[in-house]
Write a protein that holds these residues in place. Sequence first.
Motif, PDB file in Angstrom:
ATOM      1  N   GLY A 390       9.811  -6.492  15.630  1.00  0.00           N
ATOM      2  CA  GLY A 390      10.519  -6.530  14.358  1.00  0.00           C
ATOM      3  C   GLY A 390      10.215  -5.331  13.476  1.00  0.00           C
ATOM      4  O   GLY A 390       9.378  -4.472  13.792  1.00  0.00           O
ATOM      5  N   ARG A 391      10.892  -5.247  12.332  1.00  0.00           N
ATOM      6  CA  ARG A 391      10.739  -4.135  11.405  1.00  0.00           C
ATOM      7  C   ARG A 391       9.476  -4.289  10.568  1.00  0.00           C
ATOM      8  O   ARG A 391       9.047  -5.413  10.252  1.00  0.00           O
ATOM      9  N   THR A 392       8.889  -3.165  10.201  1.00  0.00           N
ATOM     10  CA  THR A 392       7.723  -3.160   9.333  1.00  0.00           C
ATOM     11  C   THR A 392       8.170  -3.308   7.883  1.00  0.00           C
ATOM     12  O   THR A 392       9.144  -2.683   7.456  1.00  0.00           O
ATOM     13  N   GLN A 393       7.449  -4.132   7.136  1.00  0.00           N
ATOM     14  CA  GLN A 393       7.810  -4.418   5.750  1.00  0.00           C
ATOM     15  C   GLN A 393       6.735  -3.920   4.795  1.00  0.00           C
ATOM     16  O   GLN A 393       5.539  -3.940   5.112  1.00  0.00           O
ATOM     17  N   GLN A 394       7.190  -3.470   3.631  1.00  0.00           N
ATOM     18  CA  GLN A 394       6.309  -3.048   2.557  1.00  0.00           C
ATOM     19  C   GLN A 394       6.762  -3.718   1.276  1.00  0.00           C
ATOM     20  O   GLN A 394       7.924  -3.596   0.870  1.00  0.00           O
ATOM     21  N   ALA A 395       5.845  -4.438   0.654  1.00  0.00           N
ATOM     22  CA  ALA A 395       6.145  -5.188  -0.571  1.00  0.00           C
ATOM     23  C   ALA A 395       7.309  -6.153  -0.365  1.00  0.00           C
ATOM     24  O   ALA A 395       8.157  -6.329  -1.248  1.00  0.00           O
ATOM     25  N   GLY A 396       7.371  -6.778   0.817  1.00  0.00           N
ATOM     26  CA  GLY A 396       8.406  -7.761   1.100  1.00  0.00           C
ATOM     27  C   GLY A 396       9.738  -7.184   1.513  1.00  0.00           C
ATOM     28  O   GLY A 396      10.688  -7.940   1.764  1.00  0.00           O
ATOM     29  N   ARG A 397       9.859  -5.866   1.613  1.00  0.00           N
ATOM     30  CA  ARG A 397      11.119  -5.239   2.006  1.00  0.00           C
ATOM     31  C   ARG A 397      10.895  -4.364   3.236  1.00  0.00           C
ATOM     32  O   ARG A 397       9.822  -3.778   3.407  1.00  0.00           O
ATOM     33  N   ALA A 398      11.921  -4.284   4.054  1.00  0.00           N
ATOM     34  CA  ALA A 398      11.812  -3.472   5.259  1.00  0.00           C
ATOM     35  C   ALA A 398      11.777  -1.998   4.889  1.00  0.00           C
ATOM     36  O   ALA A 398      12.530  -1.537   4.016  1.00  0.00           O
ATOM     37  N   LEU A 399      10.898  -1.258   5.571  1.00  0.00           N
ATOM     38  CA  LEU A 399      10.823   0.173   5.323  1.00  0.00           C
ATOM     39  C   LEU A 399      12.107   0.843   5.766  1.00  0.00           C
ATOM     40  O   LEU A 399      12.688   0.506   6.801  1.00  0.00           O
ATOM     41  N   PRO A 400      12.584   1.856   5.013  1.00  0.00           N
ATOM     42  CA  PRO A 400      13.840   2.524   5.397  1.00  0.00           C
ATOM     43  C   PRO A 400      13.771   3.189   6.766  1.00  0.00           C
ATOM     44  O   PRO A 400      14.764   3.260   7.486  1.00  0.00           O
ATOM     45  N   GLY A 401      12.594   3.680   7.134  1.00  0.00           N
ATOM     46  CA  GLY A 401      12.500   4.383   8.405  1.00  0.00           C
ATOM     47  C   GLY A 401      12.167   3.509   9.597  1.00  0.00           C
ATOM     48  O   GLY A 401      12.074   4.022  10.722  1.00  0.00           O
ATOM     49  N   SER A 402      11.969   2.213   9.389  1.00  0.00           N
ATOM     50  CA  SER A 402      11.631   1.331  10.500  1.00  0.00           C
ATOM     51  C   SER A 402      12.865   0.624  11.031  1.00  0.00           C
ATOM     52  O   SER A 402      13.817   0.369  10.291  1.00  0.00           O
ATOM     53  N   ALA A 403      12.833   0.311  12.305  1.00  0.00           N
ATOM     54  CA  ALA A 403      13.963  -0.364  12.944  1.00  0.00           C
ATOM     55  C   ALA A 403      13.431  -1.302  14.016  1.00  0.00           C
ATOM     56  O   ALA A 403      12.279  -1.183  14.470  1.00  0.00           O
ATOM     57  N   ARG A 404      14.264  -2.245  14.405  1.00  0.00           N
ATOM     58  CA  ARG A 404      13.894  -3.140  15.498  1.00  0.00           C
ATOM     59  C   ARG A 404      13.854  -2.368  16.804  1.00  0.00           C
ATOM     60  O   ARG A 404      14.722  -1.534  17.067  1.00  0.00           O
ATOM     61  N   VAL A 405      12.856  -2.660  17.600  1.00  0.00           N
ATOM     62  CA  VAL A 405      12.629  -1.921  18.840  1.00  0.00           C
ATOM     63  C   VAL A 405      12.589  -2.912  19.996  1.00  0.00           C
ATOM     64  O   VAL A 405      12.005  -4.000  19.874  1.00  0.00           O
ATOM     65  N   THR A 406      13.199  -2.542  21.108  1.00  0.00           N
ATOM     66  CA  THR A 406      13.157  -3.336  22.333  1.00  0.00           C
ATOM     67  C   THR A 406      12.401  -2.548  23.396  1.00  0.00           C
ATOM     68  O   THR A 406      12.770  -1.414  23.711  1.00  0.00           O
ATOM     69  N   LEU A 407      11.370  -3.149  23.927  1.00  0.00           N
ATOM     70  CA  LEU A 407      10.534  -2.513  24.949  1.00  0.00           C
ATOM     71  C   LEU A 407      10.719  -3.252  26.267  1.00  0.00           C
ATOM     72  O   LEU A 407      10.485  -4.457  26.345  1.00  0.00           O
ATOM     73  N   GLY A 408      11.154  -2.540  27.287  1.00  0.00           N
ATOM     74  CA  GLY A 408      11.348  -3.137  28.611  1.00  0.00           C
ATOM     75  C   GLY A 408      10.571  -2.378  29.663  1.00  0.00           C
ATOM     76  O   GLY A 408      10.590  -1.142  29.698  1.00  0.00           O
TER      77      GLY A 408
END
Length: 449
Positions: A390-408
């Motif tokens: 999942g996305r990294t959050q700062q102060a309850g909000r998702a960081l603009p530069g973070s995104a969901r990642v899928t690792l296979g």
Amino acid sequence: MVRRGRGIQTTVRRGALTLAVLPMWIGTCLAQETAVDPALRERIEAQGRRIDAMRSRMAEQLAELDQMKRELAAQEMQYADLRRAVGLDVLNDARGTGAPDVASSAQGPQASPSSPVAAAPSVGRRPAQDERPPEVAPIFDQPGVLTPPGKLIVEPSYQYGYSSSDRVALVGYTVIPAILIGLVDVRQVKTTTQTGAVALRYGLTRRMELEVRIPYVDTHTDTISREIFTGTAQDRLFTTRGKGLGDIEATLRYQLNEGGADSPYYVGWFRAKSRTGRDPFEVTSDCVTRCVANYTGTGLPLRSPTGSGFYSAQAGLTWLYPSDPVVFFGNFSYLHNFERHGVSRNVLGAGREFLGSVKAGDIADVSLGMGLSLNEKASISIGYDQAFVGRTQQAGRALPGSARVTLGSLLIGGSYRFNEKETLNVTLGVGITRDTPDSTVTMRLPVTL
């Protein structure tokens, strides 16, 4: 009268002669018996001694035969225990054959009701079922075989991982699709991570084990880039390295059911991870914009961290399904990273930068695989593991530069048992998605004490 008297006289003379000869005949017979008796008696006594010797040898051979029967019964019981220990009875029962019964093989035509062999279980009785899951070559972090009660397993391991990624950032505008006016930021990031760890597993009960893992991390990262906002055409190398103690973790596993040839085994587990490794917020980061002393302003840490920086709790379920001649297995888990408050980082040339509350994204992981036993010592496994970050959050909000990642990752593993106490496991992981490490090699050597 005269003839009659002569006849009587003749008869009397014959009787007298007979009485005279009888003692002589009796004496002759006694003499002959006295002469023959020693030799005959010696033969009779010798024959008796031979019969006694044969009886003694027969008694010794019967005793040896009984001892051999007892040893045979003990060896067959050990053989049955070994079959149950390596899981051969699971596959044989699936074929309808089953392990050879100790009683049926030991009680031959010569077995007597009073012999120890006759005290074995009756013919056709099924051996006691082993509740441990079948053993396969482990390719995931969750081993499929629990530790027997009272046993301690020390598992040293080594993992080598390599990943590379390219990033292109366009800052400007296009006149036509083929012409860009502005700056291009191209970065190549190559990361090599080596992890040596020691895991201790102890069997609490028949269905429960406790594991503690202590890792040591050595990571090396090379970033090749051109300094942004300067218009330079020269590539520069930015290198960071860090080594030290990683995040110590503890795992508790419990086998939920008995399982068997026709039903899967379920193992539930819970893992708690500390943050004993070097925190990403503890290291000093490079300045974001161009700064003094010829630093490039990459914003990257000057020293690589060895831990995640967050306390984590992970719960999962592992299942194994034996189906002759393979064993199917899989795993589902969910990892939760606890939020940290009052976080700050040290930026070169800017001092401490307050970040506030930071929470790393949770991870859901699903894996499937199958194992095949080649012989009593060697087995191979193949599987696929996929994680959703999942996305990294700062102060309850998702960081603009973070995104969901899928690792296979595609995982191929092999296992070889040297003896009853030592087994070598090797796993090769190949990244399927772009964000997954390109290759990962893991070697484990569990040793039962």
